[in-house]
Structures are given as C-alpha cells and as structure tokens.
Design an enzyme around this catalytic site. Structure first.
Site, short mmCIF file in Angstrom:
data_model
loop_
_atom_site.label_atom_id
_atom_site.label_comp_id
_atom_site.label_asym_id
_atom_site.label_seq_id
_atom_site.Cartn_x
_atom_site.Cartn_y
_atom_site.Cartn_z
CD GLU A 201 3.25 -1.62 -6.79
OE1 GLU A 201 2.16 -1.15 -7.15
OE2 GLU A 201 3.34 -2.55 -5.96
CG ASP A 281 -0.96 -4.97 0.30
OD1 ASP A 281 -2.13 -4.58 0.42
OD2 ASP A 281 -0.24 -4.68 -0.67
ZN LIG Z 1 -0.26 -0.14 -2.44
#
Ligand SMILES: [Zn+2]
Length: 348
Positions: A201, A281
């Site tokens: 990420e 999120d």
């Molecule tokens: Zn995540």
C-alpha cells in the site's frame, strides 16, 4: 432496488473494509460523549482529514479507542452494514483490528460477541451477509501478533468465534518486516483461518512478495506496487490470488496518487490480475460502494461490461465455499441483467 443510481444497484461483494473505518462522524461524536472523550473537533469535515497514511492512522486509532464495550462494537458492526446495503452490498468479509483494545484491557471474546450481535441484527434487517477477519496491527510487533492469533485460536476451539473466518494484518507498513508475523500466520492457518494481509500500500513490490512467501497469505489487500515487478505480477495473475484494491482510499489516505485517473486499478486488471473494488474506510473518506464503483469507472474509462466483471470477480475472491459462490454468482448475473444499460460497451 436501491434508491441511488445504477452504480448503487450493482450487486457487490466487499473484501477490504475495516469496521472502525465505517463509523460515521455522528456516531463518533456520540461515542465520544458516552465515553467522556474530548474530540479535537466535533465537525466531521475537520475530524476526517489526512495528509498521509500515518496521519490517517492517528484518527483511525482515535475512533478505535471510542469502541469501549460490547454494545459499541455491536453498534459499529450493525451500522456499517445498514449503511452499505443501499449502495449494493450483498456480502462482506470485514476487518476488525483489536490490538489497541486488547492492550487497554478489553476482552477478545466480548469484542467478537459484540460484532457478531450487530452483524446478526443487520443481516436480519437487510438480507446482506457478513463474516469477519481479525487483523493484526503491525505497529504492535510480532509478539503481540502471535498473542492475538493464540487468543483467536482459543476462541475458535471454544466455538465462540464462528463469524471470524480469517486472519489479516494492517496498519503501518514502512520499516516493518512481514517476517516478524510468520508464527502468527502459521498458527492462524493451523486452526482453519483463511489468511490475508495488507501489503504494497505504502511500500514496493518486495513487501508483497515477502508477505506471500513467508506468511502463506491467500489474498493481498491493496498490492498497488505489484505492477512494478513483472514476474510477481505474472505469478499472482496465474495463481488467481485476489488483490483487494481501494482506489479512493489510496488517493485520500495513503496519498499515493494525486488523482483517481492515475490509479493502476484498471491496468492491474488488464495485466490479468484478479483485482476487486472496495472502500477500505468509507465513513472516514466520505465514500460508499456505489461511489467507489462510479468514480473509478468514470476516472479510468471502464465500460459497463468491465464493471460487471469486477462485481463478479468479487464473488470469486471471497472465502465462501464453491456452492455459495455459485449461488451468489447466479444471483449477481440475474441482477446485472436487469440493470444493464443498452450499450454495455460504453462508460456509464
Ligand atoms: Zn485497509
């Protein structure tokens, strides 16, 4: 039929979503009052604003600290599903990351019981389904990761964690070696948990390769850096290892790209990778599943037919058994046929 536009009507699976990241700002304010916590701002537009993965994590951790008892967990889980179903959610495998709570003295059994209660209530109301993935928080280190896996294994043996089907890992990537967590993943796998991890990420492809080779993971969360390594891309494509990608999150939270137009999601799929679309999120990024699909399709010029494939690949990437996958796939195909625009080769 959901009330929004055609992107909301697409039936969806979601495999990369953190329950703590689904807590709406209004709920954050109420939980803070209940728990006697002062917020730096009660204005949600101020509260949920970030400049990097680490500045996001500060807020994420604050919200985590507001989940104090079984009822708080149940509320978070319930609201997360009820909020998502108008945007097409049919099935989710949802993360929770209890390291902070366990360090503060909460009990894993209570957390799992609360989440399970909330999910059950939402399932009855909405018809959507949800399983859980317990995430290790990398920032707490390998020993805490192993301890979490041990507690989870005990709960499973006692029949108290039936909704928890997987073990995952998230949080800070830089400066942390995935190998520290090999024992935790080995234990998780030995008690029948499915395995996944956030990787690539905020770091390069080596981080993804190390996670695959040393943790035995079956899926990759994010995996953005994969295209930088051709051999790794080929391997992951051939083995059909799903990558659970969250393009809007990567702009707003990791600040990895300046705009969605630059995001590699479509290139990942064109390289033959099984890349799915997810919100990560959503409440913290003013996002929902319909918006994720819609904004990505338009920014990357993905035709409706490509988006249908994304939705169906979501089913393939789940940890449901083959019979359940077949029935979800048939349901998705029926629903997609009903909403298909006249020209499916165009961007909608
Ligand atoms: Zn995540």
């Amino acid at each position: 039929m959901p009330s929004g536009d055609v992107y909301d009507a697409i039936p969806k699976v979601e495999l990369h979503c953190h329950v703590e990241g689904t807590v709406q700002p209004s709920t954050v304010v109420e939980l803070a009052r209940k728990n006697g916590r002062q917020l730096r701002s009660e204005d949600p537009t101020e509260l949920y604003r970030y400049s990097s993965l680490n500045s996001f994590l500060e807020i994420f951790w604050l919200v985590q600290e507001l989940l104090n008892d079984r009822d708080d967990w149940a509320r978070a889980a319930y609201e997360s599903i009820v909020d998502a179903t108008p945007h097409g959610l049919r099935y989710r495998e949802m993360f929770f990351t209890p390291a902070r709570h366990l360090a503060a003295g909460q009990n894993l059994a209570e957390i799992v019981a609360g989440l399970s209660e909330g999910i059950e209530r939402a399932e009855m109301e909405t018809g959507a389904r949800c399983a859980l993935i317990c995430d290790i928080d990398r920032a707490y280190g390998g020993a805490a990761g192993l301890e979490l896996a041990e507690r989870l294994a005990d709960l499973r043996r006692a029949g108290l964690a039936e909704r928890v089907i997987g073990l995952g890992m998230d949080s800070t990537e830089r400066g942390i070696d995935p190998r520290e967590f090999a024992d935790a993943f080995r234990l998780g796998g030995s008690v029948g948990l499915r395995l996944t991890s956030h990787a690539g990420e905020d770091t390069g492809p080596d981080n993804i390769a190390t996670a695959l080779d040393t943790l035995g993971i079956e899926r990759i969360d994010h995996g953005l850096a994969i295209l930088e390594d051709e051999a790794l891309t080929r391997r992951v494509a051939e083995e059909r290892i799903p990558l659970n990608v969250c393009p809007n999150s990567n702009i707003v939270i990791a600040n990895r790209y300046e705009s969605l137009e630059q995001h590699p999601f479509r290139r990942m799929r064109q390289a033959g990778l099984l890349a799915t679309l997810n919100t990560d999120d959503p409440a913290m990024t003013d996002l929902d599943l319909g918006k994720e699909y819609r904004t990505v399709a338009r920014a990357l010029g993905m035709a409706w037919s490509e988006i249908e494939e994304v939705a169906l690949d979501g089913v393939e990437a789940t940890w449901l058994d083959e019979g359940e996958k077949r029935s979800f796939r048939a349901q998705f195909e029926r629903e997609l046929a009903e909403i298909r625009p006249p020209d499916a080769t165009a961007v909608v």
